[in-house]
Design an enzyme around this catalytic site. Structure first.
Site, mmCIF file in Angstrom:
data_model
loop_
_atom_site.group_PDB
_atom_site.id
_atom_site.type_symbol
_atom_site.label_atom_id
_atom_site.label_comp_id
_atom_site.label_asym_id
_atom_site.label_seq_id
_atom_site.Cartn_x
_atom_site.Cartn_y
_atom_site.Cartn_z
ATOM 1 N N GLY B 241 0.823 -1.205 0.000
ATOM 2 C CA GLY B 241 0.000 0.000 0.000
ATOM 3 C C GLY B 241 0.859 1.258 0.000
ATOM 4 O O GLY B 241 0.756 2.081 -0.876
ATOM 5 N N PHE B 242 1.667 1.398 1.047
ATOM 6 C CA PHE B 242 2.585 2.540 1.198
ATOM 7 C C PHE B 242 1.843 3.874 1.195
ATOM 8 O O PHE B 242 2.407 4.906 0.834
ATOM 9 C CB PHE B 242 3.661 2.521 0.096
ATOM 10 C CG PHE B 242 4.272 1.162 -0.122
ATOM 11 C CD1 PHE B 242 4.991 0.554 0.896
ATOM 12 C CD2 PHE B 242 4.093 0.469 -1.313
ATOM 13 C CE1 PHE B 242 5.539 -0.709 0.711
ATOM 14 C CE2 PHE B 242 4.638 -0.788 -1.494
ATOM 15 C CZ PHE B 242 5.360 -1.377 -0.482
ATOM 16 N N ILE B 468 -0.494 -4.984 5.680
ATOM 17 C CA ILE B 468 -0.092 -4.586 4.324
ATOM 18 C C ILE B 468 1.325 -5.060 4.029
ATOM 19 O O ILE B 468 1.992 -4.526 3.142
ATOM 20 C CB ILE B 468 -0.230 -3.073 4.139
ATOM 21 C CG1 ILE B 468 0.631 -2.286 5.138
ATOM 22 C CG2 ILE B 468 -1.675 -2.659 4.310
ATOM 23 C CD1 ILE B 468 0.616 -0.766 4.898
ATOM 24 N N THR B 470 3.274 -5.531 6.764
ATOM 25 C CA THR B 470 3.933 -5.020 7.951
ATOM 26 C C THR B 470 4.128 -6.086 9.020
ATOM 27 O O THR B 470 4.971 -5.936 9.895
ATOM 28 C CB THR B 470 3.077 -3.890 8.523
ATOM 29 O OG1 THR B 470 1.694 -4.257 8.343
ATOM 30 C CG2 THR B 470 3.306 -2.598 7.773
ATOM 31 N N ASN B 617 8.525 -7.369 17.212
ATOM 32 C CA ASN B 617 9.061 -8.567 16.565
ATOM 33 C C ASN B 617 10.274 -8.129 15.745
ATOM 34 O O ASN B 617 10.118 -7.514 14.693
ATOM 35 C CB ASN B 617 8.001 -9.216 15.662
ATOM 36 C CG ASN B 617 8.525 -10.463 14.956
ATOM 37 O OD1 ASN B 617 9.720 -10.612 14.716
ATOM 38 N ND2 ASN B 617 7.623 -11.376 14.637
ATOM 39 N N LYS B 619 12.207 -9.540 13.805
ATOM 40 C CA LYS B 619 12.317 -10.060 12.439
ATOM 41 C C LYS B 619 11.447 -9.237 11.483
ATOM 42 O O LYS B 619 11.920 -8.765 10.449
ATOM 43 C CB LYS B 619 11.890 -11.538 12.415
ATOM 44 C CG LYS B 619 12.110 -12.213 11.085
ATOM 45 C CD LYS B 619 11.777 -13.701 11.142
ATOM 46 C CE LYS B 619 13.025 -14.542 11.345
ATOM 47 N NZ LYS B 619 12.806 -15.973 11.103
ATOM 48 N N GLN B 624 10.596 -4.230 7.854
ATOM 49 C CA GLN B 624 10.041 -2.908 7.567
ATOM 50 C C GLN B 624 11.153 -1.912 7.270
ATOM 51 O O GLN B 624 11.041 -1.084 6.370
ATOM 52 C CB GLN B 624 9.210 -2.422 8.757
ATOM 53 C CG GLN B 624 7.889 -3.125 8.897
ATOM 54 C CD GLN B 624 7.064 -2.952 7.636
ATOM 55 O OE1 GLN B 624 6.631 -1.855 7.325
ATOM 56 N NE2 GLN B 624 6.883 -4.019 6.894
ATOM 57 N N GLY B 688 6.227 3.553 16.223
ATOM 58 C CA GLY B 688 6.237 3.168 14.812
ATOM 59 C C GLY B 688 7.651 2.929 14.318
ATOM 60 O O GLY B 688 8.613 3.468 14.862
ATOM 61 N N GLU B 691 7.993 3.672 8.804
ATOM 62 C CA GLU B 691 8.288 4.855 7.995
ATOM 63 C C GLU B 691 9.605 5.497 8.398
ATOM 64 O O GLU B 691 10.267 6.135 7.575
ATOM 65 C CB GLU B 691 7.130 5.853 8.086
ATOM 66 C CG GLU B 691 5.855 5.233 7.538
ATOM 67 C CD GLU B 691 4.717 6.191 7.360
ATOM 68 O OE1 GLU B 691 3.866 5.930 6.509
ATOM 69 O OE2 GLU B 691 4.636 7.211 8.083
#
Lengths: 217, 733
Positions: B241-242, B468, B470, B617, B619, B624, B688, B691
């Site tokens: 998606g991004f 998505i 992630t 996580n 991994k 990401q 987060g 990003e």
């Protein structure tokens, strides 16, 4: 996770998870008219159809297809083998990579009628949840995917690519086209560059392929 | 549950499952092709009809007439949907342009028709037999030309000012005044926007590839003029998606309209060449940065202005946001200005604001360090701040930028770098090392979940959260396993269905922390229900499938003996995000080789060091970050939607023309996560990460190219033509 009743945990995960999402075997809840019902017999402009047989994942599949149907759409829309993905339909992304007659091809660039009688291997033919192909298992271990949409193409491509290496087919990355190629990371990267991963799992994909190929990446 | 005081010790801290690098639970589905995406629900929908979208052939104007006769007469055609026959349509709150255009055309490839036919081949063929007569109008397509007409946008916070920037800049001993440009970019996710829709009476059932299920329901309902309760929207797997699938797009609306017109289930995927001009993109920016510093290297004046364009009613790219928070400096100003352009809708793409903002700012910082003769890492460290520079009463909840820089410098071998540009040769290659800071705000948002404890002891989580790519399925399972004290394989996760409680959805790197916090809230309620059901007293411990309290030790499954236990809750947030600035930090290190003869840049090594709270996580979190680093390399070196300034569209609208990185472009990538928790963020103490990974990458590449060649390129992408005439004289190595 040392419970006495635990079997292979990855397999257990797949079973519990898969049962929930696959709705395996259940009849479709919604349906349009079947193609037979829908066809108007006396339509002069009706599409030209051709009967053909694809040998998909070891099973013969007979189809009557509009000649414009790509191998990709034959697999996805007619055989419901949706593991092969449509990313661009133009041979630019590699998501539709399947193995036809032992060679990896972009199924979107090939018409189904060109493959009458051909052996086609799709991602579903390599392995299934609980019975993963070594390359599929390596992708899971190395987290060599994210959204998963390019993944079947990456895996089919990598399986066929290692076979190309074994057969000594040279690439741009090799220093000497006459020498037997080896599975160096740069060779793997060069040979996998027709498979785009927009999530950017490349580093992990090369680790996964390298593990299966038995090389350090 | 309300999170309004800093987190203290809680069951997640046990870290028996959370924080472990477990394999994705959906891995076996994704690697075998058995995960079903929006166009693939043959299991639920047999014999759907196929819709093919027709895009406008002009950028601005009106449709004088549309001749559908040939198309209607084409074999297999069941229906043709146009704005003329679709009935009244609204516009989604999250959309800027209409998803079905006509007669007015707002941008090139705006959808103007959907042809529905028995087969894909028939729909595609008939779509080419629609004859459209357009009245073309002139439009604005060039940001540089529209810059002077840009205005202060009416939304958000376009301006900020602290102290006396003009005075401090004028008086500064060392100054930088430079302008940078970033191009339009495309998400180019691998799965095209796709939907399968059918009408069950007056209820719309739709599978669509969408990051935000509840937003999707609301905007589908609003566009079609039906109640939200009449929309059942599902998005269990999303092929990337991004930000490009945050909003309902034409495929969803047209599939619904096509299904209504054809009285059949209809599926629609956007053809790849339509996506780039039909959907949203990250808009181009022009950014002017002025920095003033003392000779010792203290920033005294910081100004960042950014110009971007969008359709009327659109929003600016918030490229100055990070500059308000990243470095200390007493005198500062920022400004966003928005021009009207008639290109496709500009909107969010991975790290909107910070990604293009740092592409400019982190070159500027490198340039200033060079002017001062100070190492760029030391310059950044010298100008660190532990408080919001515009509101010094607001401390950062956690800010370890300096640690990121120092750890990275050590690991990457920065000390061995000769600071003089164009000083290092490696055969025919010019070698260079670059660094940039990474910064992205941490957003938290309300997120709900329902958790079931079955008679068999299986814990099932239901939330409309999306995955998505992630890793949502996995970290949600880890959270529920930790909270309920069961192994991971005893948890089932169901996502992406509007029948489930509304979650944060996936966007703005808020999804991982917010959605797991929602699961934490629901599990807390389920734990209470279990304790009550079992008649336990005192503090209960949930471990190894057992519940222990007050000296008793009972199997968890016993609580559901008499029937399934169900708990639902949402995590909501108080004012901690106002009282403390919550952001994520990192440092990107890049080593490049630039061909001394051709100017071709190759990335040789990359390292990201990230400080982003608890890593749920390692991994999937690492994935990401490497994915974002890869997209950052694309932004630095190749990604550029080229605008035809006369006809008004993106010319390179496919994956051959829009060049994203491929395997051969990306070396092995290294990522380090600093061991950190942020109790101000949520009970998960996470933040987060998805990003942060792209923020600063392109500038680190640009800085490495400068170090390799001595050439400062301020216009992305840094293609070889921008280096070729300025390369250092060849020594013919």
């Amino acid at each position: 996770m040392n419970e006495s009743d635990a079997i292979d945990p990855s397999r257990r995960d797949a079973l519990v998870f898969g049962r929930d999402l696959l709705l395996g075997g259940a009849a479709a809840r919604w349906a349009g008219p079947s193609p037979a019902q829908a066809a108007t017999a006396n339509d002069p402009q009706a599409p030209v159809t051709v009967k053909l047989t694809l040998r998909v994942n070891g099973t013969a599949k007979s189809l009557a297809l509009d000649t414009r149907t790509t191998l990709l759409d034959a697999l996805r829309e007619h055989l419901h083998l949706t593991g092969t993905k449509k990313g661009c339909d133009h041979g630019q992304c590699g998501a539709c990579t399947v193995i036809a007659g032992g060679r990896r091809i972009n199924a979107c660039l090939s018409l189904a009628v060109m493959h009458d009688g051909d052996e086609i291997t799709t991602i579903e033919g390599l392995g299934a949840p609980g019975h993963l192909h070594p390359m599929q298992a390596a992708f899971v271990r190395h987290d060599a995917y994210q959204c998963g949409y390019c993944t079947p193409g990456q895996i089919c491509s990598s399986v066929a690519m290692l076979e190309e290496l074994r057969r000594g087919i040279p690439s741009h990355a090799g220093a000497d086209v006459a020498a037997a190629p080896t599975a160096t990371p740069d060779e793997l990267r060069e040979r996998m560059s027709g498979n785009i991963c927009r999530c950017g799992a490349y580093s992990n994909i090369i680790d996964a392929i390298g593990e299966v190929a038995g090389v350090r990446t | 549950m309300k999170f309004d005081t800093p987190a203290t010790k809680n069951p997640i801290d046990r870290l028996a499952v959370v924080g472990q690098p477990v394999d994705r639970i959906d891995g076996p589905l994704k690697t075998t092709g058995t995960a079903r995406y929006a166009y693939e629900h043959h299991d639920a929908v047999a014999h759907p009809a196929y819709g093919y979208v027709v895009g406008a052939g002009i950028a601005k104007g009106t449709i004088r007439s549309m001749d559908l006769a040939d198309a209607k007469a084409s074999p297999g055609v069941l229906a043709i949907v146009t704005a003329d026959n679709a009935g009244p349509l609204g516009k989604g709150d999250k959309n800027t342009a209409l998803l079905l255009g006509g007669p007015k055309i707002e941008h090139y490839h705006q959808a103007i028709a959907l042809v529905v036919a028995e087969s894909f081949e028939q729909a595609r063929s008939a779509a080419r037999r629609i004859h459209v007569d357009y009245a073309r109008e002139p439009g604005a397509f060039d940001l540089a030309r529209a810059r002077d007409s840009a205005v202060k946008p009416g939304t958000g916070k376009p301006d900020s000012a602290v102290g006396d920037f003009d005075g401090a800049f004028a008086a500064a001993a060392v100054k930088l005044d430079a302008t940078y440009t970033t191009p339009d970019q495309s998400h180019a996710m691998m799965e095209p926007h796709a939907s399968t829709a059918l009408w069950d009476g007056d209820k719309l059932v739709i599978w669509t590839s969408n990051q935000m299920v509840a937003w999707g329901v609301a905007d589908v309902a609003k566009t079609l003029g039906i109640p939200k309760e009449k929309v059942h929207l599902m998005s269990p797997f999303i092929g990337g998606g991004f930000g490009g699938k945050l909003f309902v797009r034409a495929d969803a609306i047209l599939a619904a309209l096509g299904a209504r017109a054809a009285k059949r289930p209809v599926k629609v995927a956007l053809p790849r060449p339509l996506m780039f001009n039909n959907t949203t993109h990250r808009p181009a920016t022009i950014q002017r940065i002025r920095l003033g510093a003392t000779r010792e290297g203290k920033l005294t004046a910081i100004a960042h202005e950014s110009w971007s364009g969008d359709l009327p009613g659109g929003k600016p790219e918030t490229a100055v946001d990070q500059t308000r928070l990243l470095y200390a400096g007493a005198n500062r100003m920022t400004a966003l200005r928005l021009a009207e352009l008639d290109l496709a809708e500009a909107n969010a793409m991975r790290a909107p604001g910070e990604a293009p903002g740092l592409m400019a700012l982190e070159i500027a910082i490198d340039e200033m360090a060079q002017k001062l003769g100070i190492d760029p890492i030391q310059f950044r460290i010298a100008n660190d701040t532990q408080v919001d520079p515009e509101h010094p009463e607001r401390p950062f909840s956690k800010r370890r930028l300096i640690d990121c820089l120092n750890v990275g410098a050590e690991k990457f071998g920065w000390k061995a770098r000769n600071p003089r540009p164009a000083s290092t040769r490696d055969g025919r290659w010019l070698a260079g090392l670059g660094v940039a800071a990474a910064f992205r705000n941490n957003l938290v948002t309300k997120s709900g979940a329902r958790v079931r404890l079955g008679k068999d002891g299986i814990v099932t989580v239901e939330t409309d959260m999306t995955d998505i790519g992630t890793g949502s399925y996995t970290i949600i399972a880890q959270t529920a396993a930790e909270m309920m004290g069961v192994p991971l394989h005893r948890v089932v996760v169901r996502l992406g269905d509007s029948d489930y409680p509304v979650s944060s959805g996936s966007g703005g790197q808020w999804g991982g922390n917010s959605s797991t916090a929602g699961v934490y809230a629901a599990c807390t309620k389920l734990r209470e229900a279990v304790v009550a059901k079992l008649g336990l007293a005192g503090e209960a411990e949930f471990v190894d499938g057992r519940v222990r309290a007050g000296g008793r030790d009972v199997a968890l499954a016993d609580a559901a003996k008499g029937g399934e236990l169900v708990a639902e809750d949402a995590m909501e947030y108080g004012d901690l995000a106002e009282r403390y600035q919550q952001s994520t930090f990192g440092a990107h290190f890049v080593e490049v080789r630039v061909d001394a003869a051709t100017g071709e840049t190759r990335v040789k090594r990359m390292l990201a060091v990230c400080a982003a709270g608890r890593i749920l996580n390692p991994k999937t979190a690492r994935s990401q970050v490497i994915g974002a680093m890869t997209m950052g390399v694309g932004a630095a070196l190749s990604e550029h939607l080229v605008v035809d300034r006369n006809a008004g569209f993106f010319v390179n609208h496919d994956l051959a023309g829009y060049e994203v990185p491929v395997h051969a472009d990306i070396p092995h990538l290294d990522v380090v996560f600093l061991d950190e928790t942020d109790p101000m963020s949520s009970p998960m103490k996470a933040k987060g990460i998805a990003e942060l990974g792209i923020c600063g990458v392109a500038a680190a590449v640009a800085n490495a190219i400068h170090h390799a060649t001595g050439i400062r390129v301020r216009d992305y992408p840094i293609t070889l033509d921008k280096l070729l005439d300025r390369l250092p004289p060849s020594t013919d190595a």
